[in-house]
Scaffold this motif. Structure first.
Motif: not given
Length: 938
Positions: A354-377
């Motif tokens: 669960e992570k809020i990404l502000t517009h234009g902010e990229a999720l870090r690719t070095d966390w070893g995760i599959d992504g967020t729970t979809g708030y940005e979508f």
């Protein structure tokens, strides 16, 4: 595979347990769901409706049925070919009440407790009354009044032989060193126990054993009449009802490892990290190895046994080091994969955060995760449904009616300042002290005052553009450096000239890589502490300022006020949505796709309907102005101080937001003369209104409710929904609903189809396969009628269509057939969506901006997705395309990269579709329905 095809989110609690979930497995299996995704299952506080207040992470919650019920659910899921994903809560634990054994041990033993390090407690508070103690802001009244009232008393637990202070549902253990002081008042009956244990010093090696031995003796003694009499005498020595008892009770409390205080003091005096500003949720130091192991042991056991297939990590930004945590979680789960049953082994456990990404902010690719729970979508898809042409009229209306005429960013800045001043005073003071301690480690910064640091930090915090940065053992990333550079530039504009040079110096004090060689020996740990304090304060500050304050102050169009969204970004183009999906397909193809969650501010179909107002903005603005004049007599003028401005309830901006909510959530079947229906709807809206007024923190708040203002706003709402007082207004609302309903339904179907076909794992929030006109929680967590959903799913498609034609499309549950069709396609061809390309398609012609289309392509197989947006002027009441003259618009074509050979059908209607040309007339695809899902027949 552990990576789901599609998930269904269930909210578990004592009234919907794991065994209740067993009963809906067959329904979700028929629908096409691959994994249930459930709220936290570890032991939460009794009566918890959400499960995030975990008090014992070592057991499955008995209120949910415990481990036996979990195994029954998993057995049912596996028999249906499904799996289970669970929500985990590594950041915090519930500490109110009497149910958290780790927390109670800390209260009993203080900093000598084996769990003292586990919670983020500042044992060295500058407040001398808190030095070595924990602040407990759990009293409902001021301390002195609480003691005199008799609500707080010393009690004895005959089951375990321990003394404790009882206060309603709270339990505060008596420190071991204080027990002998109580025993001395127990007469001859307790004399032997008191003399056997004159003192138990916490720092002695056998202190824990001695304390337990004494408790065992007292427990046995309490079984005798003499012992009970002695214990009663001991308790009476501090009975507040007896002469001098209040003073003696106070002196005993002063010797404890905690300081009890009024709950309103929490914000300013708290000396431990909370979850946001919730004082009965304590931050857990999961970055420590032993804490990580203890809090995750059951989770790892469940995964190793194959009972769960993945996890959703709650509030990842609250952790000290999300990068390290996520990677360790990935490493541990992956290592356990080989232990799983053969049929459930998978080298890639599914982890989303669960992570809020502000517009234009990229999720870090070095966390070893599959992504967020979809708030940005959810945010990007919501923007796609809004018409930019309506922005000017909506802006004009908002500026005209709002009290402050402030932009959304200004509301956020003001909210941040207020929160730092009122809600996060303790956390901010701890950060300021931590930075001041860093400054004193070096010669060049030792003269910087704490007051100056506080001023500069204020501007950094209020202008911080994202939820947080992520300093690791390797230092700051380039992305974090860019964020800090932007923050410094914004903060500098708000600082006075004398403080501006300090801004640059202050940033260097957070640098853990470049420390002056002559700095004191504790410079590095002090900097690390300051960084941790800073990075764990910015997320709750951002969340509370945006989601729980500014969203309730800024009401230009409430469909853009949703978790993860930025109301200042009003709309998105088709090209922007395609670019977003392409990026997701490249970097996080297995992230979650959501359009409704347990935390949303309003249901997905409320937002879909309100978005249509962006297409009718001028008419809407005129209607609101008319209603404002019409309802002048409904408003109530409240008495104020002589020098205070007049307060009218509701304020004009609160009134404007209320009109939107009445229209947006209005049930399809509700009529203007339905007194009972209107009353029930008014009560739901009143609950939303109370929460909205308190979250806004202008005229009322949770800390200081303004009953007079809230009552006046409620009376205004009740008048609006009274058919005798507001018949004309109610009929206008019904007419507005009828006018925008087709476009609102089209928006709902578009967002549903795009969620089911875009790159990622679609999630279905419980019950939202039917129309979701829910409000903010707890309204969005009401019981789901699964019987009705199962019955509709069992019907033949043509029977459903006949019902729709008879009753009207607006009363038909159109989303469920769409969801069923798309999920069955995903089930038949999982690789097409899990691995397939996302190919944006070009649309040319008069309706080009109203159509979004793309292919999902994998090897020789492909699916065509087409949907309408901004369709108010395009649809008739039957959801069919029309022209102003009544004809279907022509000359709008979909451009295919190449003709698609073979037979194709629209899976939603079963009709054949000819795709043998490069140019496909949109009227042939969407002439009868606002969305199309076209594939080769199975």
């Amino acid at each position: 595979m552990s990576i789901p095809r599609a998930t269904a989110r269930l909210q578990l609690h004592k009234d919907f347990t794991l065994d209740d979930a067993v009963g809906v497995v067959d329904y979700y299996a028929r629908l096409g769901i691959s994994h249930l995704y459930v709220s936290p299952i570890l032991t939460a506080r009794p009566g918890s409706t959400h499960g995030y207040d975990i008090v014992d992470p070592t057991h499955i919650n008995p209120e949910l049925g415990g481990e036996p019920a979990l195994r029954r659910l998993v057995a049912k899921l596996h028999a249906a070919g499904m799996g289970l994903v669970i929500d985990i809560v590594p950041n915090h634990m519930g500490v109110g009440g009497a149910d958290n054994p780790w927390w109670l041990h800390v209260l009993e033993w203080g900093r000598h407790s084996r769990y003292a390090r586990w919670f983020d407690i500042d044992w060295n508070s500058p407040d001398p009354t808190l030095n070595g103690k924990i602040l407990l802001p759990f009293l409902g009244d001021q301390y002195a009044q609480t003691l005199r009232s008799g609500d707080l008393r010393l009690r004895f637990d005959e089951q375990n032989g321990h003394f404790y202070f009882g206060y309603f549902g709270h339990r505060f253990p008596l420190a071991p060193a204080s027990v002998v002081r109580v025993l001395r008042h127990g007469g001859a009956a307790l004399k032997n126990v008191a003399s056997s244990f004159p003192e138990v010093h916490p720092d002695e090696a056998d202190a824990f054993d001695l304390h337990q031995t004494r408790a065992d003796m007292l427990r046995e003694l309490a079984q005798t009449e003499e012992g009970r009499a002695g214990i009663a005498l001991a308790l009476a020595s501090v009975d507040p009802d007896l002469n001098g008892g209040v003073g003696r009770l106070h002196r005993l409390l002063e010797r404890q490892n905690y300081k009890l205080t009024w709950w309103r003091n929490a914000a300013e005096e708290i000396n431990w990290r909370r979850f946001f500003e919730v004082s009965d949720l304590a931050g857990v130091r999961v970055e420590l190895d032993d804490v990580f192991d203890a809090t995750h042991a059951v989770i790892f056991q469940l995964y190793a046994e194959g009972l769960i297939d993945g996890v959703r990590v709650d509030h990842v930004d609250g952790l000290a080091d999300p990068t390290a945590y996520c990677n360790e979680l990935r490493r541990r789960l992956t290592a356990l994969s080989a232990q799983r049953p053969a049929q459930r082994q998978d080298p890639h456990p599914w982890i989303v955060v669960e992570k809020i990404l502000t517009h234009g902010e990229a999720l870090r690719t070095d966390w070893g995760i599959d992504g967020t729970t979809g708030y940005e979508f959810m945010a990007e898809l919501g923007a796609l449904l809004h018409c930019e042409n309506g922005l000017a009229a909506l802006n004009k209306l908002w500026v005209e009616l709002s009290d402050g005429n402030d932009s959304f960013p200004t509301h956020v800045l003001n909210a941040r300042r207020q929160l730092l001043r009122e809600n996060f005073v303790g956390e901010f003071a701890a950060l300021t002290r931590a930075v001041h301690a860093v400054a004193r480690t070096e010669l060049d910064t030792r003269d910087i005052s704490q007051a100056a640091i506080h001023r500069v930090l204020t501007e950094i915090l209020v202008t911080f553009p994202v939820y947080r940065t992520y300093t690791t053992k390797d230092g700051r990333s380039e992305a974090d450096l860019a964020i800090l550079e932007r923050t410094v530039a914004d903060a500098r504009r708000n600082l006075s000239p004398p403080d501006q040079p300090l801004l640059d110096t202050l940033v260097t004090l957070f640098d853990t890589d470049n420390i002056d060689p002559d700095a004191s020996a504790d410079a590095l740990p002090l900097r690390q502490l300051a960084v941790r304090r800073f990075e764990q304060l910015t997320p709750p500050l951002a969340a509370k300022a945006v989601e729980d304050t500014a969203f309730y102050r800024y009401g230009r169009l409430l469909s853009r006020n949703e978790v993860g969204a930025d109301p200042d970004r009003f709309s998105a183009t088709v090209a922007e949505f395609h670019a977003f999906n392409l990026d997701r397909a490249q970097h996080f193809p297995h992230a979650m796709l959501a359009t409704a969650t347990h935390d949303h501010k309003r249901g997905e179909d409320v937002r879909a309907r309100l978005a249509v107002l962006s297409e009718a903005a001028e008419d809407w603005a005129e209607a609101v102005r008319r209603w404002k004049r019409l309802h002048t007599d409904f408003r109530i003028r409240l008495a104020t101080e002589d020098d205070a401005p007049e307060l009218v309830a509701p304020s004009l901006d609160d009134e404007l937001m209320l009109y939107q909510m009445i229209l947006g959530a209005w049930p399809f079947e509700l009529q203007a003369d339905d007194r009972d229906g209107l009353q029930a709807y008014a009560e739901r809206l009143a609950a939303w209104q109370e929460k909205a007024l308190r979250e806004a923190k202008r005229y009322s708040s949770w800390a200081m409710p303004n009953g007079e203002y809230e009552h006046a706003c409620r009376e205004f709402l009740m008048a609006l929904l009274d058919p005798e007082r507001s018949a004309g207004f109610l009929q206008e609302i019904v007419d507005w609903v009828a006018r925008i309903a087709p476009a609102g339904i089209a928006n709902s179907l578009t967002q549903t189809l795009l969620r089911l076909t875009s790159p990622g794992v679609p999630d279905l929030y419980q019950g939202t396969e039917f129309w979701d006109f829910s409000l903010v929680d707890p309204d969005n967590r009401r019981p789901v009628n699964y019987a009705a959903r199962s019955l509709l799913l069992a019907q033949e498609d043509h029977a459903h269509e006949r019902i729709c034609q008879h009753r009207g499309w607006h009363q038909c549950q159109l989303k469920q057939p769409l969801i069923h069709a798309a999920l069955q396609l995903r089930k038949r061809d999982p690789a097409l969506f899990a691995e397939g390309e996302y190919v944006p398609l070009t649309v040319e012609g008069p309706l080009a901006e109203h159509v979004i289309a793309f292919l999902r392509r994998h090897k020789e197989r492909q699916v065509l997705v087409v949907a309408l947006r901004m369709s108010l002027s395009l649809l008739n009441a039957n959801l069919s395309l029309r022209h102003a003259a009544g004809d279907v618009p022509a000359h709008t074509f979909l451009e295919l990269p190449q003709p698609l050979p073979g037979e194709h059908i629209d899976l939603l209607g079963g009709r054949p579709v000819d795709l043998h040309a490069n140019h496909i007339d949109i009227a042939n695809l969407l002439g009868e329905y606002p969305v199309a899902l076209i594939a080769a027949p199975h």
